[in-house]
Scaffold this motif. Structure first.
Motif, short mmCIF file in Angstrom:
data_model
loop_
_atom_site.label_atom_id
_atom_site.label_comp_id
_atom_site.label_asym_id
_atom_site.label_seq_id
_atom_site.Cartn_x
_atom_site.Cartn_y
_atom_site.Cartn_z
N SER A 154 -3.21 0.13 10.77
CA SER A 154 -2.80 1.45 10.28
C SER A 154 -4.01 2.39 10.20
O SER A 154 -3.83 3.62 10.15
CB SER A 154 -2.16 1.34 8.90
OG SER A 154 -1.18 0.36 8.85
N ARG A 176 -9.48 -9.62 6.47
CA ARG A 176 -9.18 -9.59 5.03
C ARG A 176 -9.71 -10.83 4.34
O ARG A 176 -9.61 -11.93 4.87
CB ARG A 176 -7.68 -9.55 4.80
CG ARG A 176 -7.10 -8.26 5.22
CD ARG A 176 -5.77 -8.05 4.60
NE ARG A 176 -5.06 -7.10 5.42
CZ ARG A 176 -3.76 -6.95 5.45
NH1 ARG A 176 -3.02 -7.69 4.68
NH2 ARG A 176 -3.23 -6.05 6.23
N GLU A 192 0.52 -2.29 15.43
CA GLU A 192 1.05 -1.13 14.71
C GLU A 192 1.97 -0.39 15.67
O GLU A 192 1.65 -0.26 16.86
CB GLU A 192 -0.14 -0.24 14.35
CG GLU A 192 0.16 0.88 13.41
CD GLU A 192 0.09 0.40 11.97
OE1 GLU A 192 -0.32 -0.76 11.72
OE2 GLU A 192 0.44 1.20 11.10
N1 DAH Z 1 -0.61 -1.85 7.11
C1 DAH Z 1 0.33 -2.73 6.43
C2 DAH Z 1 -0.36 -4.06 6.15
O1 DAH Z 1 -1.26 -4.42 6.84
C3 DAH Z 1 1.54 -2.98 7.27
C4 DAH Z 1 2.36 -1.75 7.47
C5 DAH Z 1 3.36 -1.45 6.56
C6 DAH Z 1 2.11 -0.91 8.54
C7 DAH Z 1 4.11 -0.30 6.71
C8 DAH Z 1 2.85 0.25 8.70
C9 DAH Z 1 3.85 0.53 7.77
O2 DAH Z 1 2.67 1.09 9.70
O3 DAH Z 1 4.58 1.64 7.96
O4 DAH Z 1 0.02 -4.76 5.26
#
Ligand code: DAH
Length: 455
Positions: A154, A176, A192
């Motif tokens: 993201s 992470r 993504e």
């Molecule tokens: N970035 C979030 C994660 O890594 C996952 C995610 C959730 C991506 C919602 C998105 C979204 O684009 O709309 O946990």
């Protein structure tokens, strides 16, 4: 070949042990682990050279040589790797979707962005509040206070939208700090997805009974935010975007699991800083539910950060690739994705990425279990710090680390913790002697880094 691999692994390990430091394989992207016994922290050099660029270190720096050594491996682009096949299948599904006006694929696919990003990209650009727990040092690998290894793909949403893309996938490695077990590894891969709609695109199909276009709108003034929508959005726009998102995802998983005619799935309400409303998508395999992705309607302020102002509404999702590949191919341990053993890789040596394959274990090598008990002279150790240290020393020989006992001894005025460290190699039997040496090394580093007494 396998024997050669094994010898190489053993000899690099012995070299590491003798020097009593942990070194990454490449010349750059590495440093020695040393500790400041007074401050009880790792001593970093003033600058870290990563991919030929110097980054100043500071009190936020917490990357380690193990993480740096993984940089640039790009498993999702390594031909005949399971993650490569999976991304190919996702690519094929999205490439089939055509832009009705241009007859060209609707989605652009970007899979080569550097995982080193700014705090602005990873958090601020997608509206993560300043005090949000996802920003903490204990959850991320920071190079310094402004720069980190992306925690999710993201991080690139705003830049990609700003560059003019309305529909895209962004695939890459993410980093992470997490617990250690067969399904968690500090580096994994995400995909993504983003699709934006202007008024015309969103309501294209909607005509009233006389064949005229209904005067439907994406935006309305004086609107409120509730569980179903953001302020400023009309409910009809949100419902159409939600339908598009959910259809896209359910169809994707029908394509990925074609023989699961009975693929049970469900949507769970969720919360993310960058979408509202938000959901998680789960599928059921053999009676167990697996969470595969997060998604939702993009926060309008994220689109405003992308310079799109008030014309567009959109959806986004982020899915974890290892999770899906483990289910799809029956891969039992996430470390296997990093294996260079030909017994593993040869099972994925084929051209047609849609080929159904079930992974056959090369062999089950025995586990070796050692406990580590310690008195803490000062504060309690954050288990995430210990996991990092254990992984830095033991590398991929560590299968799992569990905090099995913790208490506070009033008379001694000390905390005690006991960790169970489970060692297992993916491709050979470890000797007790070898494990004892690594375990001793972990104890020594614990004493230095955390000022503890080993019991
Ligand atoms: N970035 C979030 C994660 O890594 C996952 C995610 C959730 C991506 C919602 C998105 C979204 O684009 O709309 O946990």
């Amino acid at each position: 070949m396998r024997i050669l691999n094994r010898l190489l692994i053993q000899s690099t390990f012995r070299y590491h042990y003798r020097t009593n430091t942990v070194k990454a394989q490449k010349k750059s992207n590495t440093f020695n682990l040393e500790y400041d016994p007074i401050k009880q922290t790792i001593i970093y050099p003033p600058e870290l050279l990563i991919n030929n660029k110097n980054y100043p270190t500071d009190s936020w720096t917490n990357v380690n040589p193990h993480i740096l050594s993984r940089l640039g491996q790009n498993l999702h682009r390594q031909k005949n790797h399971p993650l490569y096949h999976l991304t190919n299948r996702i690519r094929q599904y999205f490439y089939q979707q055509k832009d009705p006006r241009k007859q060209s694929p609707k989605f652009s696919i970007i899979d080569n962005l550097s995982p080193i990003v700014t705090v602005q990209q990873n958090f601020d650009s997608i509206c993560t509040p300043n005090d949000h727990v996802s920003r903490t040092k204990s959850m991320n690998y920071y190079i310094n206070k402004d720069t980190l290894f992306r925690a999710h793909t993201s991080a690139h949403q705003v830049d990609l939208i700003r560059s003019g893309l309305n529909a895209f996938l962004c695939i890459g490695d993410v980093y992470r700090r997490d617990s250690i077990d067969p399904t968690h590894y500090p580096i994994f891969h995400q995909c993504e997805g983003v699709q934006l709609f202007n008024k015309e695109e969103l309501f294209m199909e909607n005509r009233n009974v006389r064949g005229e276009k209904d005067n439907l709108q994406i935006f309305a003034s004086n609107e409120y935010r509730d569980a179903t929508k953001q302020e400023g959005h009309t409910l009809e726009a949100v419902k159409l975007v939600e339908a598009s998102l959910k259809q896209t995802i359910t169809d994707l998983f029908k394509t990925l699991f074609p023989n699961a005619a009975t693929l049970n799935s469900r949507w769970i309400d969720a919360t993310f800083p960058f979408t509202h409303p938000s959901w998680e998508y789960e599928i059921e395999i053999d009676g167990k539910w697996y969470e595969l992705l997060g998604c939702g309607i993009i926060e309008q302020s994220v689109l405003e950060n992308s310079g799109l102002g008030k014309d567009y509404i959109g959806w986004a999702f982020g899915l974890g690739l290892e999770r899906i590949a483990m289910i799809m191919y029956g891969i039992p341990d996430i470390r296997l994705f990093w294996s260079t053993d030909s017994g593993f890789l040869s099972q994925f040596q084929f051209e047609d990425s849609t080929r159904p394959v079930q992974y056959k274990p090369v062999s089950a090598y025995p586990q070796c279990i050692n406990d580590l008990s310690m008195w803490m002279n000062k504060t309690r150790i954050d288990p995430l710090d210990l996991y990092d240290l254990v992984r830095s020393i033991g590398g991929d020989l560590i299968e799992q680390v569990l905090l099995i006992d913790e208490f506070y001894h009033e008379k001694k005025d000390k905390h005690s913790q006991t960790y169970r460290i489970i060692y297992r190699s993916m491709d050979r039997t470890l000797t007790k002697n070898e494990i004892n040496m690594i375990h001793k090394d972990i104890e020594n580093h614990c004493q230095k880094q955390f000022d503890v007494e080993i019991r």
